[in-house]
Design a protein around this motif. Structure first.
Motif, PDB file in Angstrom:
ATOM      1  N   ILE A 216      45.682  40.781  37.476  1.00  7.26           N
ATOM      2  CA  ILE A 216      44.305  41.095  37.869  1.00  7.26           C
ATOM      3  C   ILE A 216      44.191  42.582  38.193  1.00  7.26           C
ATOM      4  CG2 ILE A 216      42.504  40.626  39.578  1.00  7.26           C
ATOM      5  CD1 ILE A 216      43.685  37.823  39.888  1.00  7.26           C
ATOM      6  N   GLU A 217      43.151  43.217  37.660  1.00  6.15           N
ATOM      7  CA  GLU A 217      42.942  44.654  37.872  1.00  6.15           C
ATOM      8  C   GLU A 217      41.533  44.902  38.379  1.00  6.15           C
ATOM      9  OE1 GLU A 217      43.555  46.187  33.965  1.00  6.15           O
ATOM     10  OE2 GLU A 217      45.740  46.263  34.154  1.00  6.15           O
ATOM     11  N   ASP A 218      41.358  46.023  39.074  1.00  3.97           N
ATOM     12  CA  ASP A 218      39.997  46.404  39.449  1.00  3.97           C
ATOM     13  C   ASP A 218      39.345  47.067  38.234  1.00  3.97           C
ATOM     14  OD1 ASP A 218      40.735  49.051  39.269  1.00  3.97           O
ATOM     15  OD2 ASP A 218      40.499  49.503  41.401  1.00  3.97           O
ATOM     16  N   PRO A 219      38.030  47.316  38.273  1.00  2.00           N
ATOM     17  CA  PRO A 219      37.345  47.870  37.097  1.00  2.00           C
ATOM     18  C   PRO A 219      37.890  49.214  36.620  1.00  2.00           C
ATOM     19  CG  PRO A 219      35.746  46.935  38.611  1.00  2.00           C
ATOM     20  CD  PRO A 219      37.067  46.924  39.328  1.00  2.00           C
ATOM     21  N   THR A 220      38.658  49.932  37.455  1.00  2.00           N
ATOM     22  CA  THR A 220      39.231  51.222  37.037  1.00  2.00           C
ATOM     23  C   THR A 220      40.615  51.055  36.405  1.00  2.00           C
ATOM     24  OG1 THR A 220      40.326  51.686  39.155  1.00  2.00           O
ATOM     25  CG2 THR A 220      38.013  52.349  38.939  1.00  2.00           C
ATOM     26  N   GLY A 221      41.162  49.824  36.426  1.00  2.00           N
ATOM     27  CA  GLY A 221      42.480  49.586  35.850  1.00  2.00           C
ATOM     28  C   GLY A 221      43.608  49.505  36.858  1.00  2.00           C
ATOM     29  N   LEU A 222      43.303  49.647  38.152  1.00  2.00           N
ATOM     30  CA  LEU A 222      44.324  49.549  39.197  1.00  2.00           C
ATOM     31  C   LEU A 222      44.705  48.077  39.383  1.00  2.00           C
ATOM     32  CD1 LEU A 222      45.947  50.925  41.534  1.00  2.00           C
ATOM     33  CD2 LEU A 222      43.974  50.400  43.006  1.00  2.00           C
ATOM     34  N   GLU A 223      46.009  47.765  39.306  1.00  2.00           N
ATOM     35  CA  GLU A 223      46.440  46.369  39.406  1.00  2.00           C
ATOM     36  C   GLU A 223      46.356  45.858  40.849  1.00  2.00           C
ATOM     37  OE1 GLU A 223      49.897  43.316  37.860  1.00  2.00           O
ATOM     38  OE2 GLU A 223      49.859  45.384  37.134  1.00  2.00           O
ATOM     39  N   LEU A 224      45.809  44.641  40.975  1.00  2.00           N
ATOM     40  CA  LEU A 224      45.589  44.021  42.291  1.00  2.00           C
ATOM     41  C   LEU A 224      46.443  42.775  42.498  1.00  2.00           C
ATOM     42  CD1 LEU A 224      41.689  44.136  42.068  1.00  2.00           C
ATOM     43  CD2 LEU A 224      43.130  45.753  43.325  1.00  2.00           C
ATOM     44  N   THR A 225      47.254  42.426  41.503  1.00  2.00           N
ATOM     45  CA  THR A 225      48.000  41.157  41.539  1.00  2.00           C
ATOM     46  C   THR A 225      48.849  41.025  42.793  1.00  2.00           C
ATOM     47  OG1 THR A 225      48.121  41.305  39.120  1.00  2.00           O
ATOM     48  CG2 THR A 225      49.473  39.634  40.196  1.00  2.00           C
ATOM     49  N   GLU A 226      49.626  42.057  43.116  1.00  2.00           N
ATOM     50  CA  GLU A 226      50.526  41.985  44.275  1.00  2.00           C
ATOM     51  C   GLU A 226      49.744  41.818  45.576  1.00  2.00           C
ATOM     52  OE1 GLU A 226      53.923  41.880  44.379  1.00  2.00           O
ATOM     53  OE2 GLU A 226      53.706  41.612  42.202  1.00  2.00           O
ATOM     54  N   GLU A 227      48.635  42.516  45.683  1.00  2.00           N
ATOM     55  CA  GLU A 227      47.802  42.393  46.889  1.00  2.00           C
ATOM     56  C   GLU A 227      47.328  40.953  47.068  1.00  2.00           C
ATOM     57  OE1 GLU A 227      43.466  43.904  48.650  1.00  2.00           O
ATOM     58  OE2 GLU A 227      44.182  44.636  46.701  1.00  2.00           O
ATOM     59  N   ILE A 228      46.950  40.320  45.975  1.00  2.00           N
ATOM     60  CA  ILE A 228      46.411  38.955  46.034  1.00  2.00           C
ATOM     61  C   ILE A 228      47.495  37.940  46.371  1.00  2.00           C
ATOM     62  CG2 ILE A 228      45.396  37.116  44.617  1.00  2.00           C
ATOM     63  CD1 ILE A 228      43.819  39.387  43.166  1.00  2.00           C
ATOM     64  N   ILE A 229      48.664  38.022  45.710  1.00  2.00           N
ATOM     65  CA  ILE A 229      49.694  36.996  45.931  1.00  2.00           C
ATOM     66  C   ILE A 229      50.483  37.219  47.227  1.00  2.00           C
ATOM     67  CG2 ILE A 229      49.913  36.501  43.475  1.00  2.00           C
ATOM     68  CD1 ILE A 229      52.487  38.079  43.400  1.00  2.00           C
TER      69      ILE A 229
ATOM     70  N   MET B 152      38.987  42.313  37.242  1.00  2.00           N
ATOM     71  CA  MET B 152      38.930  41.900  35.840  1.00  2.00           C
ATOM     72  C   MET B 152      40.235  41.265  35.380  1.00  2.00           C
ATOM     73  SD  MET B 152      36.717  45.004  34.159  1.00  2.00           S
ATOM     74  CE  MET B 152      36.291  43.996  32.746  1.00  2.00           C
ATOM     75  N   MET B 153      40.077  40.379  34.393  1.00  2.00           N
ATOM     76  CA  MET B 153      41.226  39.672  33.827  1.00  2.00           C
ATOM     77  C   MET B 153      40.851  39.249  32.414  1.00  2.00           C
ATOM     78  SD  MET B 153      43.160  36.418  35.584  1.00  2.00           S
ATOM     79  CE  MET B 153      44.853  35.973  35.185  1.00  2.00           C
ATOM     80  N   ASP B 154      41.850  39.111  31.562  1.00  2.00           N
ATOM     81  CA  ASP B 154      41.610  38.659  30.190  1.00  2.00           C
ATOM     82  C   ASP B 154      40.956  37.273  30.212  1.00  2.00           C
ATOM     83  OD1 ASP B 154      42.212  38.679  27.190  1.00  2.00           O
ATOM     84  OD2 ASP B 154      43.242  36.862  27.862  1.00  2.00           O
ATOM     85  N   GLY B 155      39.941  37.077  29.362  1.00  2.00           N
ATOM     86  CA  GLY B 155      39.202  35.818  29.347  1.00  2.00           C
ATOM     87  C   GLY B 155      40.058  34.608  29.032  1.00  2.00           C
ATOM     88  N   THR B 156      40.986  34.752  28.089  1.00  2.00           N
ATOM     89  CA  THR B 156      41.879  33.631  27.737  1.00  2.00           C
ATOM     90  C   THR B 156      42.782  33.287  28.907  1.00  2.00           C
ATOM     91  OG1 THR B 156      41.859  34.314  25.408  1.00  2.00           O
ATOM     92  CG2 THR B 156      43.631  32.839  26.098  1.00  2.00           C
ATOM     93  N   ALA B 157      43.266  34.312  29.612  1.00  2.00           N
ATOM     94  CA  ALA B 157      44.118  34.073  30.785  1.00  2.00           C
ATOM     95  C   ALA B 157      43.336  33.362  31.886  1.00  2.00           C
ATOM     96  CB  ALA B 157      44.680  35.395  31.309  1.00  2.00           C
ATOM     97  N   ILE B 158      42.058  33.716  32.054  1.00  2.00           N
ATOM     98  CA  ILE B 158      41.222  33.045  33.051  1.00  2.00           C
ATOM     99  C   ILE B 158      41.089  31.561  32.714  1.00  2.00           C
ATOM    100  CG2 ILE B 158      38.884  32.849  34.005  1.00  2.00           C
ATOM    101  CD1 ILE B 158      38.614  35.874  33.768  1.00  2.00           C
ATOM    102  N   LYS B 159      40.956  31.248  31.420  1.00  2.00           N
ATOM    103  CA  LYS B 159      40.783  29.860  31.002  1.00  2.00           C
ATOM    104  C   LYS B 159      42.013  28.998  31.285  1.00  2.00           C
ATOM    105  CE  LYS B 159      37.355  30.667  27.364  1.00  2.00           C
ATOM    106  NZ  LYS B 159      37.097  30.647  25.902  1.00  2.00           N
ATOM    107  N   THR B 160      43.193  29.620  31.388  1.00  2.00           N
ATOM    108  CA  THR B 160      44.382  28.836  31.730  1.00  2.00           C
ATOM    109  C   THR B 160      44.342  28.404  33.194  1.00  2.00           C
ATOM    110  OG1 THR B 160      45.724  30.773  32.334  1.00  2.00           O
ATOM    111  CG2 THR B 160      45.788  30.081  30.031  1.00  2.00           C
ATOM    112  N   ILE B 161      43.552  29.099  33.994  1.00  2.00           N
ATOM    113  CA  ILE B 161      43.415  28.783  35.425  1.00  2.00           C
ATOM    114  C   ILE B 161      42.176  27.942  35.659  1.00  2.00           C
ATOM    115  CG2 ILE B 161      43.129  29.770  37.737  1.00  2.00           C
ATOM    116  CD1 ILE B 161      44.295  32.404  36.553  1.00  2.00           C
ATOM    117  N   ALA B 162      41.055  28.393  35.119  1.00  2.00           N
ATOM    118  CA  ALA B 162      39.748  27.805  35.425  1.00  2.00           C
ATOM    119  C   ALA B 162      39.261  26.908  34.302  1.00  2.00           C
ATOM    120  CB  ALA B 162      38.735  28.928  35.666  1.00  2.00           C
ATOM    121  N   ARG B 163      38.921  25.684  34.640  1.00  2.00           N
ATOM    122  CA  ARG B 163      38.329  24.766  33.673  1.00  2.00           C
ATOM    123  C   ARG B 163      36.819  24.666  33.852  1.00  2.00           C
ATOM    124  NH1 ARG B 163      42.483  25.491  30.931  1.00  2.00           N
ATOM    125  NH2 ARG B 163      43.893  23.772  30.379  1.00  2.00           N
ATOM    126  N   SER B 164      36.305  25.363  34.873  1.00  2.00           N
ATOM    127  CA  SER B 164      34.865  25.414  35.098  1.00  2.00           C
ATOM    128  C   SER B 164      34.458  26.875  35.224  1.00  2.00           C
ATOM    129  CB  SER B 164      34.482  24.659  36.374  1.00  2.00           C
ATOM    130  OG  SER B 164      34.854  23.307  36.291  1.00  2.00           O
TER     131      SER B 164
END
Length: 370
Positions: free
Chosen positions: A269-282, A335-347
């Motif tokens: 997961i990245e912010d709109p400028t491209g800074l990665e947020l994954t570590e902050e979230i997990i 932001m995140m790739d749409g296909t990657a989002i679909k692996t998480i979210a079914r709605s």
């Protein structure tokens, strides 16, 4: 004895295949969308019909598989299953030969097949069905073999009752997966999954890929496949005035060493400028992430309700993740790739709640706001 056992095995395979897809019909519809994509069959106008088409395919698999198990309308059932297998065989061969859909979703997220494995499975099933058809040919009724007559022989009434009960049960299972979440979650993002631990396993044993360039000699027309290491070492391929030119769109990324397999490798997961947020979230004590893979289709009112509730839950980290940089109005956009989002979210949208990187809850947004 042999024909009965073979019929039973093939019926069970179709029922299991249909069941794991029925549990997660939305996930299977995402696979159908891949086949309609421009780089596969180029029929994007069918994408909006992916879910109803998925339902039809799964209903056929389950219904025909159970009819084969009960030995009902055997000639019709075997003929229909052979036709279905030929259809699947064409799809899996196409995806394998052209390497366009890397997972057909034949057994949903429960069992993963490579495209060639899927094709071989379909060919074996097709051969088995033809063999069973031949073995049972003397048992076929000459009359009413292909009809849907409502007249039932007294000896078959119990079988038809079982078929009805089975059908109702599968309808309820499929409907639950569409309206809410799959009753059985075969995905890597099931509740209880520790994303932080999974990320550590991936980093410890990563898969290794090597790029192969397609080079064409502008003078002779010769075409070569050269791996990235050889391309760098041999200056004749890239030196000034070299006749070798890279063919755009024909380069391939080839798996050299398979590491720890997990869909969570795509959780980035990245912010709109491209800074990665994954570590902050997990790493947050509590994080709430709202996902949307088609933000343009989300009801503004539902989004407003979700954002309002999320802000009252006392989370340390809150993000709205979509494919557009300004989807969410009162929480931070990411932001995140749409296909990657679909692996998480079914709605669409969908709410994921993490506690120190572990998934403790996930719900469709419409259920979350209730």
């Amino acid at each position: 004895m042999i024909k009965g056992l073979l019929r039973f095995l093939i019926a069970v395979i179709f029922i299991l295949s249909g069941f794991v897809k029925a549990v997660d019909l939305v996930g299977f519809s995402f696979k159908m969308e891949e086949y309609f994509a421009p780089n596969v069959f180029n029929m994007p106008f069918f994408e909006k019909f992916a879910l109803p088409l998925s339902v039809i395919v799964v209903v056929l698999e389950l219904f025909l598989g159970f009819m084969l198990l009960l030995k009902l309308k055997l000639k019709f059932t075997l003929s229909a299953l052979i036709a279905l297998c030929i259809f699947f065989g064409f799809l899996t061969f196409y995806s394998a030969y052209f390497n366009v859909v890397t997972d057909c979703g034949c057994f949903g997220d429960a069992i993963k097949f490579t495209p060639w494995q899927s094709f071989i499975k379909d060919i074996v099933l097709l051969a088995g069905l033809i063999f069973v058809f031949i073995l049972y040919r003397k048992d076929f009724k000459k009359k009413d073999a292909y009809s849907y007559s409502s007249k039932k022989e007294s000896g078959n009434k119990f079988k038809y009752l079982l078929l009805a009960v089975f059908s109702i049960g599968m309808i309820l299972v499929g409907a639950h997966g569409i309206v809410h979440e799959p009753l059985i979650d075969f995905r890597d993002y099931k509740i209880g999954t520790d994303l932080k631990a999974e990320k550590a396993k991936i980093n410890k044993n990563p898969s290794e890929y090597k790029t192969f360039y397609s080079l064409k000699n502008s003078k002779t027309g010769e075409v070569l496949k050269v791996n990235q290491d050889d391309y760098i070492k041999k200056t004749e391929y890239w030196a000034e005035n070299s006749p070798w030119k890279i063919e755009e769109g024909k380069n391939e990324s080839v798996l050299i060493k398979e590491g720890y397999k997990s869909e969570i490798v795509k959780f980035k997961i990245e912010d709109p400028t491209g800074l990665e947020l994954t570590e902050e979230i997990i790493n947050a004590p509590k994080a709430i992430v709202v996902f949307s893979y088609h933000p343009q289709d989300v009801s503004p009112e539902l989004l407003k309700q979700v954002e309002a509730k999320v802000k009252t839950q006392g989370a340390n980290v809150v993000y709205g993740v979509s494919t557009l940089p300004n989807t969410f109005k009162t929480i931070k956009n990411a932001m995140m790739d749409g296909t990657a989002i679909k692996t998480i979210a079914r709605s669409n949208p969908f709410v994921l709640i993490l506690q120190n990187g572990k998934i403790i809850d996930k719900q469709p947004a419409k259920d979350y706001v209730k």
